[in-house]
Design a protein around this motif. Structure first.
Motif, PDB file in Angstrom:
ATOM      1  N   UNK A  21     -20.547  89.833 137.323  1.00 26.77           N
ATOM      2  CA  UNK A  21     -19.209  89.253 137.377  1.00 26.77           C
ATOM      3  C   UNK A  21     -18.449  89.937 138.498  1.00 26.77           C
TER       4      UNK A  21
ATOM      5  N   UNK B 169     -12.335  93.142 138.811  1.00 27.75           N
ATOM      6  CA  UNK B 169     -10.924  92.969 139.125  1.00 27.75           C
ATOM      7  C   UNK B 169     -10.211  94.317 139.158  1.00 27.75           C
ATOM      8  N   UNK B 170      -8.989  94.274 139.668  1.00 26.14           N
ATOM      9  CA  UNK B 170      -8.167  95.481 139.761  1.00 26.14           C
ATOM     10  C   UNK B 170      -8.167  96.217 138.426  1.00 26.14           C
ATOM     11  N   UNK B 171      -8.403  97.525 138.471  1.00 26.05           N
ATOM     12  CA  UNK B 171      -8.381  98.326 137.246  1.00 26.05           C
ATOM     13  C   UNK B 171      -9.729  98.425 136.566  1.00 26.05           C
ATOM     14  N   UNK B 172     -10.720  97.666 137.019  1.00 27.37           N
ATOM     15  CA  UNK B 172     -12.044  97.734 136.405  1.00 27.37           C
ATOM     16  C   UNK B 172     -12.912  98.669 137.239  1.00 27.37           C
TER      17      UNK B 172
ATOM     18  N   UNK C 263      -5.262  92.442 137.786  1.00 30.28           N
ATOM     19  CA  UNK C 263      -5.484  93.382 136.674  1.00 30.28           C
ATOM     20  C   UNK C 263      -5.350  92.643 135.338  1.00 30.28           C
TER      21      UNK C 263
ATOM     22  N   UNK D 206      -5.639  89.438 134.734  1.00 30.09           N
ATOM     23  CA  UNK D 206      -6.725  88.472 134.514  1.00 30.09           C
ATOM     24  C   UNK D 206      -7.951  89.204 133.972  1.00 30.09           C
ATOM     25  N   UNK D 207      -8.219  90.396 134.521  1.00 25.93           N
ATOM     26  CA  UNK D 207      -9.318  91.215 134.012  1.00 25.93           C
ATOM     27  C   UNK D 207      -9.119  91.569 132.545  1.00 25.93           C
ATOM     28  N   UNK D 208      -7.907  91.930 132.186  1.00 20.45           N
ATOM     29  CA  UNK D 208      -7.618  92.292 130.796  1.00 20.45           C
ATOM     30  C   UNK D 208      -7.689  91.073 129.876  1.00 20.45           C
TER      31      UNK D 208
ATOM     32  N   UNK E 206      -9.591  88.449 130.365  1.00 23.41           N
ATOM     33  CA  UNK E 206     -11.016  88.128 130.213  1.00 23.41           C
ATOM     34  C   UNK E 206     -11.666  89.073 129.212  1.00 23.41           C
TER      35      UNK E 206
END
Lengths: 208, 264
Positions: A109, A112-115, B154, B156-158, B160
């Motif tokens: 995948x 994204x930011x923060x991951x 950020x 969108x990541x959270x 998901x």
């Protein structure tokens, strides 16, 4: 022949313990134990990796053998196995079924930011690494999409590590102990299919 | 059974509350039963934007505490029959409600309303977790600024990670002239970074400020571009295939003139 079952080789990446693939695991284990005992602490503190040509060592056996070595004060080597292989001048294995390759973490995948992904082995990202995302790998980093985030390859000190991306425009890129932060946001125009590697003390970008 | 949509952004001040109010109002004008929930406990705004502040008797905290029934806390809009607001509490903080209570609350509202729209507070802490707990779909609002887009990414990541997949994006406060001059991120740039579907774009428009200050929704204003943009978003939520307005085209003098005299 006893000495062929477990051979201990010194390379510039530390000790490589080469196992005979044709022998039973129990025999190998006892042999390794005896060798370690007879070495009387000679190997203490040395970095080591286990290696077996033709077939990979099953994980549970690897753990058992490693723990024996650890008892005698050896330190498992976290460096890239490719380097060891080249040191041993082992020819690439031909059978496609037997070839397990090197361990790599597949990230299926976009990040994204923060991951953040941290892994001692290689990391393959099927997707993009967005600004604000982080990938830290002991080995190489391969990103099939665009890389805008923070990437660190060869985090354990592996200077041969590389970063490859479809579009390489990281916020910060590090290889081994070298760090490079391109100036300004989107300042440098990324080229298609780039690779970053370490040449001397500098991180250089090459187009593939 | 209705649909539960959370409107979120990460960054503050990008237009979550304005979008919630306009989407809710837009859906209600088309005859749908809509409940809006303000989850920004301690910093409530949705009631002000809707011009319903003076009607608040009970709030969301009263409902989850059992101090009142849900029906008592829901405020009916002054103009639209189908539009209701469950206001946030102003004197408490985000910890006054927990995600389980939110899930329960959303499930209850879902039985009665066609759309439940949750206005999420800024940030990624408890307020955010409360807001998304009961949601089935998410709308992410951003503006064409690097910081807002970063926060949206950020979020969108959270989302998901919380199993709210494929959120839809609203890009607010676009200034076509600045985009043309290369001084503002374009829609394509933003979509490229965030890799999500676009729900709509809202041009920068004074009418938003004017209507919001009056406690009215710009979606009801037939002459403004932002009103049109929100009406398009509402139609897209309803499943219609509406093309994204081309802001460049509408910027010319004659287009402006035509809009003023009412020719589309």
């Amino acid at each position: 022949m006893d000495h062929d079952m477990v051979r201990i080789k010194g390379t510039r990446n530390g000790l490589v313990i080469v196992l005979d693939p044709s022998r039973e695991f129990e025999e190998i284990k006892n042999n390794l134990l005896r060798k370690m005992e007879s070495a009387k602490g000679f190997f203490k503190g040395a970095k080591f990796s286990l290696f077996q040509s033709q077939k990979d060592i099953p994980a549970h056996q690897q753990i058992e053998l490693e723990s024996i070595c650890r008892q005698f004060g050896l330190v498992p080597n976290t460096e890239e196995p490719a380097a060891l292989r080249s040191d041993l001048a082992v020819a690439p294995r031909t059978s496609p079924h037997a070839d397990q390759g090197e361990a790599a973490l597949m990230v299926r995948r976009s990040l994204r930011s923060g991951q953040k992904i941290t892994c001692p082995s290689h990391v393959i990202v099927i997707g993009d690494v967005h600004p604000g995302a982080e990938v830290v790998s002991g080995g190489n980093i391969l990103i099939t999409g665009n890389c805008y985030g923070l990437v660190h390859a060869g985090a354990g000190g592996n200077r041969k590590a590389r970063v490859i991306a479809q579009q390489l425009a990281p916020t910060v890129i590090s290889i081994a102990d070298r760090r490079y932060a391109p100036e300004g946001l989107g300042g440098h125009t990324p080229l298609r299919r780039q690779m970053a590697l370490l040449t001397g003390q500098k991180i250089v970008f090459e187009q593939l | 059974m209705g649909e539960i949509i959370v409107v979120t952004s990460g960054k503050g001040g990008v237009g979550k509350t304005t979008s919630t109010a306009n989407i809710g109002t837009g859906l209600a004008t088309l005859g749908h039963k809509v409940a809006l929930i303000d989850t920004d406990i301690g910093l409530r705004n949705l009631d002000v934007v809707l011009g319903l502040e003076n009607r608040i008797v009970f709030d969301i905290v009263d409902v989850v505490n059992g101090s009142c029934r849900l029906r008592q806390a829901l405020i009916r809009d002054k103009r639209l029959e189908g539009l209701h607001l469950l206001p946030a509490a102003q004197t408490k903080d985000k910890t006054a409600v927990n995600p389980d209570q939110m899930r329960e609350l959303c499930a209850e509202l879902k039985k009665e309303f066609d759309y439940v729209i949750i206005d999420c507070p800024a940030g990624i802490e408890q307020g955010f977790r409360n807001a998304i707990a009961g949601a089935e779909k998410a709308v992410v609002v951003t503006t064409p600024e690097v910081s807002a887009v970063r926060d949206a990414d950020r979020i969108i990541g959270l989302l998901e990670a919380a199993d709210l997949r494929e959120p839809k994006l609203i890009i607010n406060r676009i200034r076509p002239k600045m985009v043309r001059q290369g001084e503002m991120m374009s829609i394509e740039d933003i979509i490229d970074i965030l890799a999500v579907d676009l729900l709509g774009i809202i041009p920068e428009d004074e009418m938003i400020v004017i209507t919001t200050n009056r406690g009215e929704a710009v979606v009801l204003d037939q002459n403004s571009r932002s009103g049109q943009a929100y009406r398009n978003i509402v139609r897209r939520i309803l499943g219609e295939d509406v093309p994204i307005i081309n802001l460049d085209e509408e910027d010319g003098f004659f287009k402006k003139l035509k809009r003023i005299i009412g020719i589309k």
